[in-house]
Design a protein around this motif. Structure first.
Motif, PDB file in Angstrom:
ATOM      1  N   GLY A  27       2.312   1.605  -3.397  1.00  0.00           N
ATOM      2  CA  GLY A  27       1.383   1.537  -4.522  1.00  0.00           C
ATOM      3  C   GLY A  27       1.621   0.301  -5.383  1.00  0.00           C
ATOM      4  O   GLY A  27       1.312   0.289  -6.583  1.00  0.00           O
TER       5      GLY A  27
ATOM      6  N   ASN B 153     -12.602   2.428  -2.363  1.00  0.00           N
ATOM      7  CA  ASN B 153     -11.806   3.630  -2.146  1.00  0.00           C
ATOM      8  C   ASN B 153     -11.471   3.826  -0.659  1.00  0.00           C
ATOM      9  O   ASN B 153     -10.388   4.301  -0.303  1.00  0.00           O
ATOM     10  CB  ASN B 153     -12.547   4.846  -2.672  1.00  0.00           C
ATOM     11  CG  ASN B 153     -11.696   6.097  -2.673  1.00  0.00           C
ATOM     12  OD1 ASN B 153     -10.616   6.105  -3.254  1.00  0.00           O
ATOM     13  ND2 ASN B 153     -12.165   7.146  -2.026  1.00  0.00           N
TER      14      ASN B 153
ATOM     15  N   LYS C 229      -5.548   3.204  -3.247  1.00  0.00           N
ATOM     16  CA  LYS C 229      -4.573   3.129  -4.343  1.00  0.00           C
ATOM     17  C   LYS C 229      -4.864   1.975  -5.305  1.00  0.00           C
ATOM     18  O   LYS C 229      -4.124   1.748  -6.260  1.00  0.00           O
ATOM     19  CB  LYS C 229      -3.160   2.982  -3.769  1.00  0.00           C
ATOM     20  CG  LYS C 229      -2.701   4.195  -2.953  1.00  0.00           C
ATOM     21  CD  LYS C 229      -1.272   4.024  -2.453  1.00  0.00           C
ATOM     22  CE  LYS C 229      -0.837   5.222  -1.606  1.00  0.00           C
ATOM     23  NZ  LYS C 229       0.556   5.064  -1.095  1.00  0.00           N
ATOM     24  N   ASN C 230      -5.944   1.250  -5.032  1.00  0.00           N
ATOM     25  CA  ASN C 230      -6.409   0.186  -5.927  1.00  0.00           C
ATOM     26  C   ASN C 230      -5.334  -0.873  -6.178  1.00  0.00           C
ATOM     27  O   ASN C 230      -5.182  -1.368  -7.286  1.00  0.00           O
ATOM     28  CB  ASN C 230      -6.872   0.786  -7.269  1.00  0.00           C
ATOM     29  CG  ASN C 230      -7.687  -0.215  -8.099  1.00  0.00           C
ATOM     30  OD1 ASN C 230      -8.271  -1.154  -7.559  1.00  0.00           O
ATOM     31  ND2 ASN C 230      -7.723   0.002  -9.400  1.00  0.00           N
TER      32      ASN C 230
ATOM     33  N   ASP D 196      -9.052   0.609   0.049  1.00  0.00           N
ATOM     34  CA  ASP D 196      -7.930   0.431  -0.882  1.00  0.00           C
ATOM     35  C   ASP D 196      -7.869   1.602  -1.856  1.00  0.00           C
ATOM     36  O   ASP D 196      -8.091   1.460  -3.054  1.00  0.00           O
ATOM     37  CB  ASP D 196      -8.106  -0.893  -1.651  1.00  0.00           C
ATOM     38  CG  ASP D 196      -6.971  -1.175  -2.624  1.00  0.00           C
ATOM     39  OD1 ASP D 196      -5.858  -0.643  -2.413  1.00  0.00           O
ATOM     40  OD2 ASP D 196      -7.199  -1.928  -3.595  1.00  0.00           O
TER      41      ASP D 196
ATOM     42  N   HIS E 127       0.838  -1.203   0.000  1.00  0.00           N
ATOM     43  CA  HIS E 127       0.000   0.000   0.000  1.00  0.00           C
ATOM     44  C   HIS E 127       0.872   1.252   0.000  1.00  0.00           C
ATOM     45  O   HIS E 127       0.621   2.205  -0.764  1.00  0.00           O
ATOM     46  CB  HIS E 127      -0.909  -0.002   1.223  1.00  0.00           C
ATOM     47  CG  HIS E 127      -1.673   1.271   1.411  1.00  0.00           C
ATOM     48  ND1 HIS E 127      -2.567   1.751   0.484  1.00  0.00           N
ATOM     49  CD2 HIS E 127      -1.653   2.189   2.424  1.00  0.00           C
ATOM     50  CE1 HIS E 127      -3.089   2.898   0.915  1.00  0.00           C
ATOM     51  NE2 HIS E 127      -2.537   3.182   2.085  1.00  0.00           N
TER      52      HIS E 127
END
Length: 575
Positions: A121, A554, A559-560, A557, A118
């Motif tokens: 990214g 969102n 940053k997907n 997470d 995370h």
């Protein structure tokens, strides 16, 4: 280290008995397995049907056993190596740099990996047993498997629940429950799923009053990128209902608690109806039987019916009567006879001797392999299959966790639709209308449709992202079409793939549009045209609360890192 990964994966293989490692028996045994692992500079076949023809290890053209591989893989080589993962159907594969492929051995390690990815990214898509035909769990940018986090944490007989780590396979859980006189309420067709994927994908069995497996989840632990580890229960309301079929997008599921039921035997009855009989009897059968599925045979007036009900005082008599009636009956004879006829002029014809011991799936694949995309040929294969089922009518009694699994065949393309069909008390008839329209189009357009087209039913689910989401008392139908991949010829496999993903799936989508049919999440393929994308996005927005789900993505997470191209295309990105 790559070697450490290979060994850890190997320990999950049901064939990990040392006697199979370097003997001919291993090659035969793995053909019968639904799940085994191989590493090829890290190649992993998770539950893969391609196992029967693949080397255990293949490195720089040298084939070795697991034990020999221990001396060929070194830490120095790992930096520029990748892990290749192939799904069960043999239809999708992905290569991930070893530095971006993770198999944590503790929950603390899992939490550290998620937090680190995370922060950077770094993509981190959760993968289970890779059972899903569409590779919904793949991301070449980075993946994480909980194969080592497979403990049965607690069996609670008082509250009738079981708590497991998400990497535990369904078969492991069933085995652990058996000693307590318990079992899971329902199973999908394959029991080699990890429990995390089993629930997150919305797997289902069959039974008009039995919902998909996610509805039996009472608690989830998620290791989320932005919010750390969270536990969700029904007290969390809408967020829990989003997370139960969260598709691995809200967090890496680390622990699942599910309802269980007393272990029980089922009486299974297999028999054949005509199409008109199947239509006329369906509503009575749905209410009469705990579990029921139809298998429609294209181009044949044959519907195979399989019912399962709890054993009672009359069950043993029915089984004995069935055994008596089947004495001397060779149900495989139509398949063997056709194989011998088709191969009689070849250099290596099939004979009774070389066909001895071959099972139904092997015989069907061998028949289809002659001309898998030739409509006339497929018709005669389906005719032989129809004869097989008519000779296979009868009863059997076995534990529920054995009968609710069944052989899905070899490598294959599958597309499964889900759509509402009224209520348990008042079936709207969408289930039969869908099948009549589908079969009519298949047979009018001369699609070389392999058998069977399987139809199952379930109750609705409260999970907001379940294809079967709907009000209590609702009835949902599931229909799966299939093309087998019975050949190793690259051109033939490409032709099968193109015709399935093009003509066949397009036809099925056209039929399904009237009923707002959506795909099973594990069988949804990437749209191939702009028109397909727009239609699919519109359908998804009408069937699912995408705004709420993407808002939850969102939140957990932002940053997907847990998504992939397929999910971002179908659902949109977190926002």
């Amino acid at each position: 280290m790559l070697l450490r990964k290979a060994i850890r994966l190997w320990k999950t293989n049901p064939l990990n008995d040392a006697r199979f490692l370097s003997t001919g028996a291993f090659n035969q045994q793995k053909k019968n397995s639904k799940s085994w692992i191989t590493a090829s500079t890290g190649a992993i076949l998770l539950g893969s049907a391609v196992a029967a023809s693949s080397p255990l290890f293949e490195r720089h053209g040298i084939k070795t056993t697991v034990l020999e591989a221990a001396s060929t893989i070194s830490a120095d080589e790992e930096e520029d190596e990748t892990t290749t993962i192939i799904n069960w159907s043999g239809t999708h594969s992905v290569q991930v740099a070893n530095k971006n492929y993770f198999e944590p051995e503790t929950t603390a390690e899992l939490q550290q990996i998620v937090a680190s990815c995370h922060e950077k990214g770094q993509p981190l898509r959760p993968v289970g047993s890779a059972i899903s035909p569409n590779a919904i769990s793949f991301n070449s940018g980075g993946m994480i498997s909980l194969v080592n986090l497979d403990r049965i944490v607690k069996v609670d007989k008082e509250n009738m629940t079981v708590t497991v780590e998400a990497g535990a396979r369904v078969s492991q859980v069933v085995d652990a429950l058996r000693g307590h006189g318990l079992t899971l309420p329902n199973l999908a067709s394959i029991a080699e799923q990890q429990m995390g994927g089993f629930t997150q994908i919305g797997a289902h069995g069959t039974g008009a009053k039995i919902p998909p497996v996610d509805e039996f989840v009472t608690s989830l632990k998620l290791v989320t990128p932005a919010r750390g580890t969270v536990e969700l229960t029904k007290d969390d309301g809408e967020m829990f209902q989003l997370a139960k079929v969260g598709l691995g997008c809200l967090g890496v599921v680390s622990e699942v608690t599910m309802k269980v039921v007393p272990a029980h035997n089922l009486l299974e009855h297999t028999y054949v109806l005509t199409r008109l009989q199947a239509k006329a009897q369906l509503n009575d059968l749905l209410k009469k039987h705990k579990h029921i599925r139809y298998m429609w045979i294209p181009y044949q007036d044959t519907v195979v019916v399989v019912t399962n009900d709890e054993e009672d005082e009359n069950s043993a008599k029915l089984v004995q009567m069935s055994k008596t009636n089947r004495e001397g009956v060779d149900s495989f004879k139509p398949l063997r006879d056709l194989l011998k006829e088709l191969s009689k002029d070849s250099n290596e014809p099939f004979t009774e001797e070389n066909l001895e011991g071959k099972g139904f799936g092997e015989l069907r694949d061998s028949l289809l392999a002659f001309k898998p995309m030739n409509g006339d040929h497929v018709k005669i294969v389906n005719e032989a299959e129809s004869k097989f089922w008519k000779k296979s009518e009868g009863y059997q009694i076995r534990p529920s966790d054995e009968l609710l699994q069944f052989d899905c065949g070899g490598q294959q393309w599958v597309f499964e639709f889900c759509f509402p069909t009224g209520t348990y008390d008042n079936n709207a008839g969408n289930d039969i209308k869908f099948m009549e329209n589908l079969l009519r189009k298949i047979e009018t357009e001369k699609i070389p449709a392999h058998a069977p087209i399987e139809q199952r039913w379930s109750a609705n689910s409260n999970s907001l992202m379940s294809p079967a989401h709907g009000p209590d008392g609702g009835l949902t139908s599931w229909v799966g079409i299939i093309f087998y991949l019975p050949t190793d010829d690259v051109k033939e496999r490409e032709e099968i793939t193109n015709r399935f993903k093009g003509q066949y799936c397009d036809l099925a989508r056209e039929v399904g549009a009237e009923f707002q049919a959506v795909s099973h999440w594990g069988k949804l393929e990437m749209p191939t045209t702009g028109e397909q994308f727009l239609k699919l996005r519109k359908l998804m927005q009408s069937r699912y609360p995408l705004e709420k789900f993407n808002s939850a993505r969102n939140y957990y997470d932002p940053k997907n890192i847990l998504g992939n191209d397929l999910l971002n295309t179908v659902l949109g990105k977190p926002k």
